[in-house]
Design an enzyme around this catalytic site. Structure first.
Site, PDB file in Angstrom:
ATOM      1  CB  SER A  79     -17.198  31.920 -24.947  1.00 43.36           C
ATOM      2  OG  SER A  79     -17.770  32.914 -24.149  1.00 43.36           O
ATOM      3  CE1 TYR A 105     -13.248  35.205 -23.142  1.00 41.14           C
ATOM      4  CE2 TYR A 105     -15.485  35.307 -22.292  1.00 41.14           C
ATOM      5  CZ  TYR A 105     -14.470  34.606 -22.929  1.00 41.14           C
ATOM      6  OH  TYR A 105     -14.708  33.325 -23.359  1.00 41.14           O
TER       7      TYR A 105
END
Length: 326
Positions: free
Chosen positions: A142, A155
């Site tokens: 990401s 994350y």
């Protein structure tokens, strides 16, 4: 791999979001699909939709945090088709809120799902790639793998880890020119993912967008398998984040942090939730959640430069405001 006709493709996280969109995209390209996720019914629905498009597709219920289950997934693909050509590690989750506010067990689960799930997938498929001396491993990262993600620190840790793992693995495989390890770095995507994540911020997590469509990300993944590259950004914000953090990491950290704090202050109050991090939920089985999206056809060099410059300037201005207020 210019043609994906009959390419045996394993996709994890295929019950919704980018995984489901990717399954459908590979089905249209003629691939033979082995689909994995924790939820049996939505997963079988994805497989059924792929079969309606004329593709072979089987569903294998799999929790990627379980290395034995992931090994069984690879074995199911081999038993069904005799080989594996493509493996897409797509599963991802997160916890939003100050790191110390969320249960440590949930933070661990994020690492187990995102990072260890990727390691489990690679460990399961690489022996088959090495035997055939060919194959494409795609890891979902990401733009959080290029720049900080305040209030989603675990994350970010998992995504930084996936990027480092992918880069290191590529070097270990230099003796195998037809085995490729690719990383995908999308900006915000309209999927059920935000609703599935845990939220300990006390605020509603509802970014204004616009978002990428999961279908666009899926097409990028299909293109990446056809013409493998080490890393590919999806969406101008992802490219801008990469440029900004590479050029001015301190300013970017301050700018992103200030923006996140301001967004949380403006957000409406909301209850805390563990989401689907530790256990499955019945909601969110489609590709999208209905947020405003934009359709990206690939940024121009000028657009990339302007985006990176804009992010840098914004970060510098925000840092100046913080300094004056401090």
């Amino acid at each position: 791999m210019p043609s994906l006709q009959n390419a045996v493709t394993v996709i994890t996280g295929a019950s919704s979001g980018i995984g489901k969109a990717s399954a459908l995209a590979f089905a249209r390209a003629g691939a033979r699909l082995v689909l994995a996720a924790r939820r049996a019914e939505p997963l079988e629905e994805t497989a059924r939709e792929c079969r309606q498009l004329g593709a072979e597709a089987i569903a294998v219920v799999t929790d990627v945090t379980d290395e034995v289950a992931v090994q069984a997934l690879a074995q199911a693909a081999i038993e069904a088709h005799g080989r594996i050509d493509v493996w897409f590690n797509n599963v991802g989750t997160g916890v939003v809120g100050p790191y110390w506010e969320a249960l440590l067990d949930l933070q661990k689960r994020v690492v187990e799902t995102n990072l260890m799930g990727t390691l489990h997938g690679a460990h399961a498929v690489l022996p088959h790639f090495l035997r055939e001396r060919r194959g494409v491993l795609v890891n979902m990262v990401s733009m959080g793998g290029w720049s900080p993600t305040p209030f989603a620190a675990t994350y970010a840790a998992s995504k930084y880890g996936i990027r480092g793992f992918s880069a290191s693995l590529r070097q270990e495989l230099t003796g195998y020119p037809d085995i490729h390890v690719c990383g995908v770095f999308p900006a915000l995507v309209d999927t059920p993912g935000l609703a599935h994540g845990a939220n300990f911020s006390g605020r509603a997590i509802d970014p204004p967008g616009p978002f990428l469509t999961p279908e666009h990300v899926a097409e990028v993944v299909v293109g990446l398998v056809r013409r493998p590259r080490a890393e590919v950004a999806v969406g101008l914000p992802a490219t801008a984040a990469r440029i900004a953090y590479g050029i001015a990491p301190v300013l970017t950290e301050r700018g992103v942090g200030a923006a996140m704090r301001a967004a949380l202050r403006r957000a409406r109050p909301d209850t805390r939730s563990e989401g689907a991090v530790a256990r499955t939920v019945p909601t969110g089985t489609g590709t999208r959640s209905g947020k405003p999206v934009w359709h990206v056809r690939g940024p121009s060099l000028g657009g990339v430069a302007l985006g990176g410059l804009g992010l840098l300037v914004g970060a510098e201005l925000l840092a100046g405001v913080l300094t004056r207020r401090g």
